[in-house]
Design a protein around this motif. Sequence first.
Motif, short mmCIF file in Angstrom:
data_model
loop_
_atom_site.label_atom_id
_atom_site.label_comp_id
_atom_site.label_asym_id
_atom_site.label_seq_id
_atom_site.Cartn_x
_atom_site.Cartn_y
_atom_site.Cartn_z
N UNK A 31 0.82 -1.21 0.00
CA UNK A 31 0.00 0.00 0.00
C UNK A 31 0.85 1.27 0.00
N UNK A 32 2.01 1.24 0.66
CA UNK A 32 2.84 2.44 0.76
C UNK A 32 3.90 2.51 -0.35
N UNK A 33 3.76 1.69 -1.39
CA UNK A 33 4.71 1.70 -2.50
C UNK A 33 4.62 3.05 -3.22
N UNK A 34 5.74 3.71 -3.44
CA UNK A 34 5.67 5.04 -4.07
C UNK A 34 5.24 4.97 -5.52
N UNK A 35 4.45 5.94 -5.94
CA UNK A 35 4.02 6.04 -7.33
C UNK A 35 4.79 7.17 -7.99
N UNK A 36 5.07 6.99 -9.27
CA UNK A 36 5.77 8.01 -10.04
C UNK A 36 4.99 8.31 -11.30
N UNK A 37 5.05 9.54 -11.71
CA UNK A 37 4.45 9.96 -12.98
C UNK A 37 5.62 10.34 -13.88
N UNK A 38 5.75 9.65 -15.02
CA UNK A 38 6.90 9.87 -15.88
C UNK A 38 6.48 10.27 -17.29
N UNK A 39 7.35 10.98 -17.93
CA UNK A 39 7.18 11.28 -19.34
C UNK A 39 8.53 11.09 -20.01
N UNK A 40 8.49 10.61 -21.23
CA UNK A 40 9.71 10.37 -21.99
C UNK A 40 9.91 11.50 -22.98
N UNK A 41 11.09 12.09 -22.94
CA UNK A 41 11.42 13.21 -23.81
C UNK A 41 12.50 12.79 -24.79
N UNK A 42 12.49 13.37 -25.96
CA UNK A 42 13.54 13.12 -26.96
C UNK A 42 14.57 14.23 -26.85
N UNK A 43 15.81 13.84 -26.62
CA UNK A 43 16.92 14.78 -26.49
C UNK A 43 17.50 15.02 -27.88
N UNK A 71 22.39 6.33 -26.70
CA UNK A 71 22.01 6.07 -25.31
C UNK A 71 21.50 7.32 -24.60
N UNK A 72 21.78 8.50 -25.14
CA UNK A 72 21.33 9.75 -24.54
C UNK A 72 20.10 10.33 -25.25
N UNK A 73 19.59 9.60 -26.25
CA UNK A 73 18.50 10.12 -27.07
C UNK A 73 17.19 10.29 -26.30
N UNK A 74 16.86 9.32 -25.44
CA UNK A 74 15.63 9.40 -24.66
C UNK A 74 15.94 9.80 -23.23
#
Length: 106
Positions: free
Chosen positions: A48-60, A67-70
């Motif tokens: 229940x206490x597991x942390x949630x994350x909101x992520x977005x993937x960006x193009x560099x 390896x640095x593209x995303x």
Amino acid sequence: GTNTSGISLSAPVGASLVFRGRDFLHSRRCCLPEGELSTVLLLHYVQRNFPEFECRTLVNVTAASASELLVHDCARVPAPALPSDSEQLTDAQWRSEGGTEPARGV
């Protein structure tokens, strides 16, 4: 930490394995021999206490290498407050506050 030692586990047909996937680097063989089929049932338990994350993937676009593209931009999402044992919430109230399990004590 993650266990990366070369432990190999397998189970006979009809058996199961239970382990903490975040603690052990795990995988499955790529391919079955021709003509063989496999059915896998994965059950996940999240505390229940597991942390949630909101992520977005960006193009560099200025990346110097593949390896640095995303770039993954993630932020921790605050967990909803859990009701105390003395509070009585209906299932609808609990879900409206972000809960996913039936309300406790109702």
